[in-house]
Design an enzyme around this catalytic site. Sequence first.
Site, mmCIF file in Angstrom:
data_model
loop_
_atom_site.group_PDB
_atom_site.id
_atom_site.type_symbol
_atom_site.label_atom_id
_atom_site.label_comp_id
_atom_site.label_asym_id
_atom_site.label_seq_id
_atom_site.Cartn_x
_atom_site.Cartn_y
_atom_site.Cartn_z
ATOM 1 N N HIS A 24 45.399 37.073 38.667
ATOM 2 C CA HIS A 24 46.541 37.966 38.485
ATOM 3 C C HIS A 24 47.821 37.190 38.191
ATOM 4 O O HIS A 24 48.685 37.673 37.461
ATOM 5 C CB HIS A 24 46.711 38.872 39.710
ATOM 6 C CG HIS A 24 45.610 39.880 39.828
ATOM 7 N ND1 HIS A 24 44.736 39.914 40.876
ATOM 8 C CD2 HIS A 24 45.238 40.885 38.995
ATOM 9 C CE1 HIS A 24 43.872 40.900 40.699
ATOM 10 N NE2 HIS A 24 44.148 41.491 39.561
ATOM 11 N N HIS A 30 39.857 40.197 33.207
ATOM 12 C CA HIS A 30 38.757 40.233 34.167
ATOM 13 C C HIS A 30 38.223 41.660 34.280
ATOM 14 O O HIS A 30 38.878 42.622 33.921
ATOM 15 C CB HIS A 30 39.185 39.687 35.534
ATOM 16 C CG HIS A 30 40.354 40.403 36.137
ATOM 17 N ND1 HIS A 30 41.668 40.132 35.789
ATOM 18 C CD2 HIS A 30 40.417 41.373 37.065
ATOM 19 C CE1 HIS A 30 42.472 40.903 36.473
ATOM 20 N NE2 HIS A 30 41.746 41.684 37.263
ATOM 21 N N CYS A 65 40.289 51.682 43.254
ATOM 22 C CA CYS A 65 40.120 50.707 42.169
ATOM 23 C C CYS A 65 39.751 49.380 42.806
ATOM 24 O O CYS A 65 40.134 49.105 43.940
ATOM 25 C CB CYS A 65 41.427 50.436 41.441
ATOM 26 S SG CYS A 65 42.137 51.755 40.514
ATOM 27 N N GLU A 85 37.572 51.713 51.210
ATOM 28 C CA GLU A 85 38.936 52.251 51.193
ATOM 29 C C GLU A 85 39.025 53.668 51.754
ATOM 30 O O GLU A 85 39.928 53.967 52.521
ATOM 31 C CB GLU A 85 39.494 52.251 49.761
ATOM 32 C CG GLU A 85 39.785 50.878 49.229
ATOM 33 C CD GLU A 85 40.524 50.902 47.902
ATOM 34 O OE1 GLU A 85 41.242 51.885 47.602
ATOM 35 O OE2 GLU A 85 40.382 49.915 47.150
ATOM 36 N N GLU A 112 42.843 43.835 32.577
ATOM 37 C CA GLU A 112 41.509 44.236 32.987
ATOM 38 C C GLU A 112 40.684 44.879 31.881
ATOM 39 O O GLU A 112 41.215 45.608 31.042
ATOM 40 C CB GLU A 112 41.596 45.211 34.170
ATOM 41 C CG GLU A 112 42.196 44.548 35.389
ATOM 42 C CD GLU A 112 42.153 45.404 36.637
ATOM 43 O OE1 GLU A 112 42.133 44.811 37.730
ATOM 44 O OE2 GLU A 112 42.146 46.652 36.524
#
Length: 170
Positions: A24, A30, A65, A85, A112
Site C-alpha cells: 500500500h 495486488h 473487503c 469482520e 487493486e
Amino acid sequence: MEEKVILVNENDEQIGLMEKIEAHEKALLHRAFSVFVYNEKGEMMLQQRALGKYHSPGLWTNTCCSHQRENETNIEAGKRRLMEEMGFTTDLEETISFIYKAPFENGLSEHEFDYILVGNYNGKPAINPDEVADWKWMHPELVKKDLVEHPEKYTAWFKIIFDKHYQTIS
C-alpha cells in the site's frame, strides 16, 4: 502474523507476494475482493469501519473487503473475511473484476485487481469491534444518492466499487 498480499500483473497473474503495508505504501497492483451482501428486501449491508483502523477509520463501506491469501480462492477468501469482520458466512457468487486505484489521506494507496462477490443474508451480524464500528441495511438507490450528497462519509474505494457494482444490478 504478517499479512501478505498477492502482487499481480494487469492479467491477474501472480508475480509475487509482499507485506500488506509495503504494497500500500508503494501502490503496487495486488489481488483483492469486495463483498456485497443483500437481504430479501434488496437492501445492501454496509459496515462502518472501526475507529482504530489505520486508514479510513469510521467511514462507511460495503459489507467487507480484503485480500486473498496465497492458494485461496476468491470465494474462500470472501467467506473467511465475512466471518472475521461480520461474524457470519453465506454462499457467495463471483460477479465482475476490474482494476482501480484509490489514495488515502495518510499517504497509502489501494491499487487493486478487485473481484466483486455477492451473497444473501437476512440475519443480524455479530460484528468484530476491532474491524467494524457499526452496520446497517440500505437500499442501493439510497446509497447512490447518499454517495453524491455525503461523499465524505464513505471510503475512497467504496465510491469506485459501488459504481461498478451498481452498473451490474441496475
